[in-house]
Write an enzyme that holds these catalytic residues in place. Structure first.
Site, PDB file in Angstrom:
ATOM      1  CG  PHE A  76      28.744   8.124  37.863  1.00 24.71           C
ATOM      2  CD1 PHE A  76      29.334   7.927  36.635  1.00 24.71           C
ATOM      3  CD2 PHE A  76      28.524   9.419  38.298  1.00 24.71           C
ATOM      4  CE1 PHE A  76      29.703   8.999  35.840  1.00 24.71           C
ATOM      5  CE2 PHE A  76      28.874  10.504  37.516  1.00 24.71           C
ATOM      6  CZ  PHE A  76      29.475  10.295  36.287  1.00 24.71           C
ATOM      7  CG  ASP A  77      33.552   5.386  35.536  1.00 26.11           C
ATOM      8  OD1 ASP A  77      34.273   4.516  36.078  1.00 26.11           O
ATOM      9  OD2 ASP A  77      33.580   5.619  34.310  1.00 26.11           O
ATOM     10  CE1 TYR A 132      26.534   7.690  29.416  1.00 21.27           C
ATOM     11  CE2 TYR A 132      26.906   9.057  31.366  1.00 21.27           C
ATOM     12  CZ  TYR A 132      27.361   8.132  30.433  1.00 21.27           C
ATOM     13  OH  TYR A 132      28.641   7.656  30.520  1.00 21.27           O
TER      14      TYR A 132
END
Length: 235
Positions: free
Chosen positions: A164-165, A208
């Protein structure tokens, strides 16, 4: 009213994609056809993934065609506005339900993986907060404080391997204040010396929470896995 306006403007596109899918006879003969099909198919998937099963597709398409051809509406304001508001509320409720289910599932999977880590690998350590880490390479430089800026190379994935990153993929290290990132990073990087490479397993409560990870699908409530190299520290 702002959210309702956005949904109202999006509805004709979504109606159109339902129409294209329902007909299933359109040949893609040119660029315009292909672009139109791609737009319709993308938005049709969105309706499916968001589980908008409270919509009747045929009535939906008829409304689109009447609006597109400027025909007289079968439903007028204020009744039409009331229906649009109802759709907005149902759509938001459905999206929230989906996120909650995703978060429960992802939290359970993440918990299982982290429990297994401790059983299978004695080099994996866990802090009091629940953060797990493994030393891949130990450096001999200083360790950062929470108020420092750090420069790092990293790759972040979900438990299923989805990236994702990644500063590595971008080919450019990232620099940021250590107290302005997720809690798992703030805590974990303070364990590292400059020149170190660590692997982190960060539970959702240190990442998150039950929110999605950026725009990554089905990521609400996810445990995050990072491989991080601490390059330098600055004030």
């Amino acid at each position: 009213m702002k959210k309702l306006k956005i949904i109202t403007l999006a509805m004709p596109i979504l109606l159109f994609c339902g129409f294209v899918s329902a007909q299933d006879v359109k040949e893609l003969k040119n660029h315009k056809d292909s672009m139109s099909y791609a737009l319709g198919q993308y938005n049709g998937e969105s309706f499916f993934l968001n589980q908008y099963d409270f919509i009747d597709v045929e009535a939906f398409v008829q409304g689109f065609l009447d609006g597109f051809n400027v025909k007289s509406s079968k439903i007028r304001d204020p009744q039409r506005q009331a229906f649009l508001q109802e759709f907005s509320e149902k759509a938001q409720k459905r999206q929230q339900e989906i996120l909650e289910r995703e978060a429960r599932f992802n939290r359970q999977v993440g918990k299982g993986i982290m429990e297994q880590n401790l059983k299978d690998d004695p080099t994996v350590k866990q802090t009091a907060s629940g953060l797990q880490y493994k030393v891949l390479q130990e450096g001999n430089g200083p360790k950062p404080k929470a108020t420092d800026k750090v420069t790092v190379h990293y790759k972040g994935t979900l438990y299923n391997g989805t990236v994702f990153d990644s500063s590595i993929d971008r080919g450019q290290p990232a620099t940021f204040p250590l107290n302005q990132v997720i809690r798992g990073w703030t805590e974990g990087l303070q364990l590292m010396s400059v020149g170190s490479k660590y692997k982190f397993w960060i539970p959702a409560d240190l990442a998150y929470g039950d929110r999605p990870v950026g725009n990554t699908p089905k990521s609400a409530g996810s445990m995050l896995i990072f491989e991080v190299e601490l390059i330098s520290i600055s004030q």
